[in-house]
Design a protein around this motif. Structure first.
Motif, short mmCIF file in Angstrom:
data_model
loop_
_atom_site.label_atom_id
_atom_site.label_comp_id
_atom_site.label_asym_id
_atom_site.label_seq_id
_atom_site.Cartn_x
_atom_site.Cartn_y
_atom_site.Cartn_z
N VAL A 1 0.87 -1.16 0.00
CA VAL A 1 0.00 0.00 0.00
C VAL A 1 0.91 1.21 0.00
N ARG B 1 5.23 3.35 2.70
CA ARG B 1 5.04 2.14 1.92
C ARG B 1 4.86 0.97 2.87
N PHE B 2 3.68 0.38 2.77
CA PHE B 2 3.37 -0.75 3.64
C PHE B 2 3.51 -2.04 2.85
N GLN B 3 4.06 -3.05 3.48
CA GLN B 3 4.01 -4.40 2.95
C GLN B 3 2.96 -5.12 3.77
N ASN C 1 -3.74 7.50 -6.26
CA ASN C 1 -2.87 6.75 -5.36
C ASN C 1 -2.11 7.73 -4.49
N ARG D 1 1.87 -4.14 -7.97
CA ARG D 1 1.93 -4.74 -6.64
C ARG D 1 1.09 -3.96 -5.65
N MET D 2 0.80 -2.74 -6.01
CA MET D 2 0.03 -1.90 -5.08
C MET D 2 -1.46 -2.10 -5.30
N SER E 1 -4.93 0.07 -4.15
CA SER E 1 -4.88 -0.71 -2.91
C SER E 1 -5.94 -0.23 -1.93
N PHE E 2 -6.28 1.05 -1.99
CA PHE E 2 -7.29 1.56 -1.04
C PHE E 2 -8.65 0.98 -1.36
N MET F 1 -8.80 -2.50 -0.37
CA MET F 1 -8.93 -2.57 1.09
C MET F 1 -10.39 -2.42 1.50
N LEU G 1 -6.92 4.74 4.75
CA LEU G 1 -6.59 3.44 5.34
C LEU G 1 -7.67 2.94 6.28
#
Lengths: 490, 661, 305
Positions: free
Chosen positions: A136, A152-154, B557, B566-567, C121-122, C125, C205
């Motif tokens: 993320v 930057r999250f893994q 983003n 990957r994100m 990614s959000f 999520m 998040l």
């Protein structure tokens, strides 16, 4: 022979010639020895010195005994990294690498701190070598009015495996702007090192200047400086407590604290006309004095706002749903805190007594001691609760100062800097220890000015606190540290 | 019946030809596929006749030369109801397989594969027709064997061989149980035509009846693959080529349900415990299978687990019907069983479609791991829309054919709640909870799965994928069309549904068919209404934007310009929180990748989610016990051939002596 | 004329649904000591959004465009089956509650796929969280419907609320109150309210519902918002329908006003709750919903006795 450092007072000065110059291996040994005996690195920086090499200066602090030690070494090319044995040196070594190209051999995660490329190394993030995990990327533009920074999250699902920050978006070159002669705008720069810590940084800067020019500040000015510093702490802590409760969607505290933060800022404005205390502190004292009416007014406002704050924040500690979110979230142990060399409320929330006002008292705090507020659990709750205790104690402090304010002038004419000196000026800002180290050249101008914001020590703490936590809790953890981006980026 | 006989002959002949055309794979494929399609279409004539008219057909041939084998085939309404999806899906699978196997590298096995494929279709056709015990078992065995050979068609892989072995073993355990059951039945004096006989021991013969019913549920359940007899299914189905997986998941496992229904039609439904057992098995399958599906890294494996879930739903319906019949809830019984049958009918098509689309995506992209795919919807329009359609149906979106069957079972359960004091409260509640949980889980699973495979950005950079074959596309489009048609046609099926139900429970009459149609009609109307409205809303949206500025940019983003594939969420990440919630079942522990004591990256311990594997633990425990207790007989095992031959001779001799005594 | 009343009620629902967001926000503002946004804010927002253009991400495809109108249609269709106080629903048939729940599920299906369509990614999520919690909330909703069905002896929403007309309370009032409570929990979780989600958060998040709308803009987001408002209306209608004072036998307009009032009360209660409770940890949401499920099972058993 074991090489030992020179000791120095908080805002004391030392002739450059009196600073022990060692071989870099000895400096490494000195730092490791100091750290293992309970000291921590306050500042570690390079200085492009004479004959083309780089001098590395290390300042360590032993909180228990109130001892500041100082040592330096000349280095060319590279040296064995400190970080594997002393994690708190990580960011300092990366900074030296970025600025001077000195390679710390064996550094576990060597990459530039602020620039995209530095020393020929590009900034890249560590990736979990597993297709199932995702990343993320948050920032540089964030929701809300906050500063730019990239996280930057893994992650696997909600679980954070690793967090890495990429800052530097706010880099302005403040340190370089101060070199040679203090520009007319130096104080303005200092007040904007971190906009929410105007007073803290301005104070540290002025104290460094005053030390270099050997001035003594009138008692009334010391007192006013203390009041301003504590008001800044109150404003920011109450704002943080409100934001913390906002992050768990607990509205009452969030909305009241939002207003109360403004009230405390307005009290600073009463002092000097600026809500953030701009131009209040200056070399030689303070620019503004208070008359009796203002003292009375300030006291009245303080009592009213504090009573309201007590009511609003008190709700946090009795609401089970809030406690459930705060407790056990983003925990750090005291060992981790020692290893990472954290400072400020984040450190005191791990149960460690570390407060410049107490350990290395300066100015008004020599006469009026504030007890150190700690809480042992190391989680978000502890960081919130420590803030609250500090609010209470700051209010006590301001109260007593307002009652017995010394008389006299508030300003002295600034003097000129002594040449070839070094001074270390530590101030406990609301976020933690602010360290300014100034070196003067042979003509009495700055040869090097090194600022270490508390954020510089603490960012890694946030990253470690997030490991294994839920990414959902990141905003809460982040707010509980509430670190500065521009203070880090300079 | 002539058509059916012709179809069977054509299938067998073309299969045999394929065996000899091993070195001409293209010819073999064309021959077998067209033969299969032709025979399926031919067989559809009589099947549809029975399906819509309800008149039975039969074919009886005593063959003295084959040891009195009685070739007794009956096409009644229940058979017809099962045969429609068998034939349609087989035809589609043949078409799909034609394209699927065309570019197969290992072309030597092609003829063999087509032989077994046609054998599989023929044996399935015969299984649903067989009215004689021996013929039924023969076809059953043939079905198992041909599908086994299809499962192990890629036998160069260890995992495939293992899957095949487990499948074979499980299948034969089931067949063994059936063999015992049939042996009991024929020992009771009925040979042949066992489906229609009243030879099943009545409720007064308690122990024997319970034993026979248990054997039947075990034997047929092994084929149906509901829990706890499911363990072979998620291994075998993904291992097979996709058109075979489609057939196995879509149809073959339904043979188990068919067997159970036949058994009840013979035995009568007076046993509430059977209903309860089926409901429990159904709920376990429905929920646990979906939970297991969440952690799979193979699309087809997820689909296989989803098949277990759907079999679970069918089981719930059947169980509720049996339970209701035993306590007098006729309406509940009718609704529940027709719901189960309707879902079975619909599931055949949408699961077939899903397997085909998953296979096509796997072929096009070179991987079946969702976390390696992504973003291929635009490159693979046919495959992706087929998969989305299938996923929507499997999630029970009311627009598609996965919903009406579930709806009827829900309705049955809600009606069951109204019958106070009948003992239906508990089973009805259980069915409602089971259905809703499994439904939501499959919605979560299929949205996540289809979204991660087809949407977003491509995760691997292996170039732009292309549709693999036009034939596969045609098969998928046809299957999708059938799915869409069935959404609206549900009320039209009510007559055949009632017919099939009345074949099981004689008490239901055909008058209830119109009642059933009335209950299904609102759903079709609602679907049509929603379709029209969505089209209207889309048009309205377009109209609104017609004169406005419409621009294109990057996905938001946080202003990070270098976002890469990957994100975005992986399937593992998408389902991780959900499976974490069910930790007790699924994931045991999840070690943090980077521990809190080492601060810097570099050490990655791996983030494994260990499965407890309830059944494996259980079975290995039993196996260990058995091994221990049987070890005292190990001296018998000498490992020399002549000693074993001696054993056989001794046994034969002993039997002979016993017989002539 | 009588046959047209349900249609009028439908129009009232369609027009008044966005008002509830205003009510909630005003109540929250009251508790926070602020004045708050106007009651009609959501109308203004929707009006403004409908007049805007759109920006689409290049990653997105059909689903992203399809989801807002399709989701709205699903919700609109579900609304047809909701009775309004002492007047019946526009449409009803045996088992319509199953269709209603599955229509809500279908809307979720669209939203999740649209979220995954962006490749963000959000949004992933948000989708993951939504999928996670819906598993529980839908099951709980079904249990409540089962309890209502048992208490009213009916297998359609119309029968449970309108035809039963309050007779449902004759069985066991305290137990039915439990059902109302559980329905209210479902309302909160399905509408992404505190303590399950935070509609006010600006932090990607922590979002669930808002995360799935991050990349939508213009008319699309208007449809999103409107669908959310209607969904609130639908789910609030269930407890409101149970609590509706049928004994007053109001005339048509009185009925509409009363029903609107009951729903507005539900909204105000939501606002009050959001003002005095923090949001749950994500891992605790399933626990909370499981507890709600347990409550509804207990209620069901008592009602069926």
């Amino acid at each position: 022979m074991m090489s030992s450092g020179a000791s120095i007072q908080n805002s004391g000065t030392l002739k450059l010639g009196d600073i022990p110059r060692m071989r870099i291996e000895d400096l490494r040994g000195f730092i490791l020895r100091e750290v293992s005996s309970g000291s921590r690195i306050v500042s570690l920086f390079g200085h492009s010195g004479r004959e083309g090499g780089t001098d590395i200066f290390a300042v360590t602090a032993h909180d228990k005994s109130g001892r500041l030690s100082l040592a330096s070494a000349a280095v060319k090319g590279g040296y064995d990294s400190l970080t594997p044995d002393c994690p708190q040196a990580e960011l300092f070594e990366r900074e030296i690498f970025e600025e001077h190209g000195i390679i710390p051999r064996g550094h576990p995660w060597l990459k530039p701190v602020r620039r995209n490329t530095g020393g020929g190394v590009k900034r890249e993030f560590w990736r979990v070598p597993d297709r199932r995990c995702h990343e993320v990327a948050v920032g540089p533009v964030h929701a809300g009015v906050i500063e730019p920074g990239h996280f930057r999250f893994q992650c696997l699902g909600e679980d954070v495996l690793h967090l890495e920050m990429e800052l530097g978006y706010q880099h302005r070159g403040i340190e370089r702007a101060l070199i040679s002669a203090p520009p007319a705008r130096a104080l303005a720069y200092m007040e904007t090192v971190a906009g929410d810590t105007s007073i803290g940084h301005a104070l540290a800067y002025c104290r460094a200047c005053e030390a270099l020019s050997g001035m003594h500040i009138p008692a009334r000015a010391q007192c006013l400086r203390g009041i301003a510093l504590e008001l800044e702490r109150l404003a920011n802590h109450s704002g943080d407590l409100g934001a913390l409760s906002g992050d768990v969607a607990y509205l009452p505290t969030a909305s009241y604290c939002g207003r109360l933060r403004g009230d405390f800022l307005n009290m600073t404005a009463l002092l000097c006309g600026s809500r953030f205390g701009r131009s209040l502190i200056c070399q030689g004292g303070v620019n503004f004095d208070m008359d009796n009416g203002l003292v009375f007014l300030l006291r009245e406002k303080l009592e009213a706002s504090f009573a309201a704050l007590k009511g609003a924040v008190g709700l946090l500690w009795v609401t089970p749903s809030v406690l459930d979110r705060f407790e056990g979230t983003g925990g750090l142990s005291a060992e981790q805190c020692f290893a990472l060399g954290l400072v400020g409320p984040a450190c005191r929330a791990c149960g460690i007594e570390r407060d410049i006002r107490f350990d290395f008292p300066y100015g008004i705090y020599r006469f009026e001691q504030i007890p150190v507020a700690t809480y042992p659990s190391g989680d978000v709750f502890a960081r919130a609760y420590v803030r609250w205790i500090e609010c209470e104690r700051s209010v006590d402090f301001i109260r007593s100062q307002l009652e017995s304010m010394p008389g006299g002038v508030t300003l002295q004419r600034p003097g000129i800097f002594a040449p070839e000196r070094l001074t270390v000026s530590l101030v406990e800002g609301w976020r933690g220890e602010i360290c300014h180290v100034a070196l003067t050249d042979s003509r009495g101008g700055f040869a090097r000015y090194k600022i270490t914001d508390p954020s510089f020590h603490n960012w890694l703490g946030l990253a470690v606190a997030m490991r294994g936590e839920q990414i959902f809790d990141f905003p809460l953890c982040n707010k509980s540290f509430n670190l500065s981006y521009c203070g880090h980026d300079l | 019946m002539v058509f059916i006989a012709a179809a069977l002959l054509l299938l067998l002949l073309s299969g045999l030809c394929a065996l000899f055309l091993n070195n001409r794979p293209a010819v073999a494929a064309a021959l077998c596929a067209t033969a299969c399609i032709a025979s399926c279409l031919a067989a559809l004539f009589p099947v549809f006749a029975v399906f819509f008219s309800g008149r039975e057909m039969s074919f009886d041939l005593l063959w003295p030369a084959a040891g009195g084998l009685r070739l007794f085939l009956v096409l009644d309404r229940l058979s017809a109801f099962f045969l429609v999806p068998v034939l349609l899906l087989s035809a589609l699978a043949a078409l799909y397989g034609w394209g699927y196997l065309r570019r197969e590298r290992n072309s030597e096995s092609c003829g063999r594969q087509w032989f077994f494929f046609n054998m599989l279709v023929a044996s399935m056709l015969a299984v649903f027709l067989a009215a004689d015990g021996l013929i039924f078992l023969l076809c059953w065995e043939m079905m198992a064997l041909s599908s086994f050979f299809l499962v192990v068609s890629r036998d160069e892989e260890e995992s495939v061989r293992r899957a095949g072995f487990i499948y074979l073993a499980a299948s034969h355990c089931g067949t063994a149980a059936l063999f015992v059951m049939f042996a009991f039945l024929s020992a009771a004096g009925i040979s042949g035509g066992f489906w229609n006989s009243a030879a099943f021991p009545g409720p007064d013969v308690g122990v024997l009846r319970v034993l026979l019913l248990s054997l039947g549920i075990f034997g047929f359940g092994m084929k149906a693959g509901f829990m706890p007899f499911h363990f072979w299914l998620p291994r075998a189905h993904p291992a097979a080529p996709s058109h075979v997986s489609a057939l196995m998941s879509g149809i073959m496992i339904k043979a188990g349900i068919y067997g159970i229904l036949r058994m009840f039609s013979v035995a009568g439904v007076t046993d509430a415990w059977c209903g309860a057992a089926l409901i429990i098995a159904g709920i376990c399958s429905g929920i646990l299978a979906m939970l297991s599906a969440l952690n799979r890294r193979d699309t087809k494996s997820v689909l296989a687990y989803s098949s277990i879930e759907n079999i679970g739903i069918i089981c719930m319906g059947t169980g509720l019907a049996v339970y209701a019949a035993s306590c007098g809830g006729t309406l509940v019984c009718l609704l529940a069983l027709s719901g189960a049958l309707l879902h079975l009918f619909n599931h055949a098509f949408f699961k077939g479609l899903l397997f085909m689309a998953a296979g096509a995506a796997g072929k096009s992209c070179g991987s079946r791991d969702p976390d390696a795919l992504g973003g291929c919807a635009k490159a693979l329009p046919v495959t992706s829309s087929s998969f989305f359609l299938g996923a929507a149906a499997a999630s029970g979106v009311p627009l598609l054919n996965g919903f009406p069957g579930k709806f009827l079972i829900y309705l049955a359960a809600f009606c069951g709640l109204q019958l106070k004091g009948s003992g239906l409260l508990l089973p009805s509640t259980a069915v409602i909870v089971g259905l809703s949980l499994s439904g939501c889980l499959s919605l979560a699973c299929f949205t996540g799965l289809s979204g991660i495979i087809f949407l977003g950005k491509p995760r691997s950079c292996a170039g732009r994928p292309e549709e693999y074959s036009a034939l596969m596309g045609a098969a998928m489009i046809s299957a999708a069309a059938v799915c869409l048609f069935l959404t609206f046609a549900a009320p039209l099926l009510s007559f055949s549904l009632c017919g099939a139900v009345s074949a099981v429970f004689a008490s239901t009459d055909t008058a209830s068919a119109s009642g059933l149609a009335d209950r299904l009609a609102p759903l079709s109307c609602a679907s049509a209404w929603v379709f029209v409205l969505i089209a209207a809303a889309l048009a309205a949206g377009r109209l609104l934007l017609r004169r406005r500025k419409v621009s294109f940019g990057e996905t938001w983003n946080c202003a990070y310009a270098a976002a890469d594939a990957r994100m975005q969420y992986t399937s593992a990440s998408f389902f991780y929180p959900l499976s974490r919630t069910f930790t007790f079942f699924n994931v045991r522990k999840s070690p943090a990748a980077v521990s809190k004591t080492t601060f810097f990256p570099g050490e990655y311990e791996g983030y494994s989610s260990r499965r407890i594997g309830v059944f494996r633990t259980l079975l290995s425990g039993i196996a260990a016990k058995l091994e221990f207790s049987l070890s005292c007989l190990r001296w018998l095992q000498q490992g020399r051939l002549h000693i074993y031959i001696m054993y056989i001779m001794t046994a034969l001799l002993a039997l002979l002596l016993w017989k002539v005594r | 004329m009588n046959n047209l009343y349900p249609l009028f009620n439908l129009i009232i629902a369609l027009t008044a649904a966005p008002l509830m967001s205003g009510v909630i926000n005003r109540v929250k503002a009251f508790f926070a000591g602020r004045k708050g946004p106007p009651l009609l804010q959501l109308y203004f927002d929707i009006g403004k959004l409908l007049r805007k253009g759109a920006v689409y991400s290049r990653t997105t495809g059909v689903f992203f465009r399809l989801a807002p109108p399709a989701g709205l249609v699903f919700i609109l269709t579900a609304l047809l089956f909701i009775p309004c106080g002492a007047y019946p629903a526009v449409l009803f048939f045996p088992g319509d509650m199953v269709l209603v729940v599955y229509l809500l599920g279908a809307q979720r299906f669209c939203m999740l796929l649209a979220a995954l369509d962006t490749g963000s990614s959000f949004e992933g999520m948000g989708a993951s969280r939504d999928a996670h919690f819906s598993v529980f909330s839908e099951a709980v909703l079904f249990l409540c419907l089962a309890a209502m069905s048992v208490a009213s002896g009916s297998v359609s929403l119309n029968g449970m609320l309108f035809t039963a007309g309050g007779r449902i309370w004759q069985v066991s009032p305290p137990v039915l109150l439990v059902v109302v409570f559980v329905l209210y929990i479902v309302l909160l979780v399905e509408n992404y309210r505190v303590p399950f989600d935070d509609p006010n958060t600006h932090l990607e998040l922590t979002m669930i519902h808002e995360a799935m709308a991050l990349d939508h803009g213009g008319p699309d987001i208007a449809m999103f918002e409107y669908a959310a408002a209607l969904k609130f209306w639908i789910l609030a209608s269930l407890p409101a329908g149970l609590l509706f004072p049928y004994g007053m036998k109001p005339d048509f307009f009185g009925n509409s006003a009363l029903f609107l009032g009951v729903i507005a009360l539900t909204a105000a209660l939501t606002g009050a709750l959001e003002s005095c409770a923090a949001r749950l940890r994500l891992v605790k949401v399933p626990q909370m919903l499981t507890a709600a499920a347990a409550l509804s099972v207990v209620a069901l058993i008592f009602l069926a006795k």
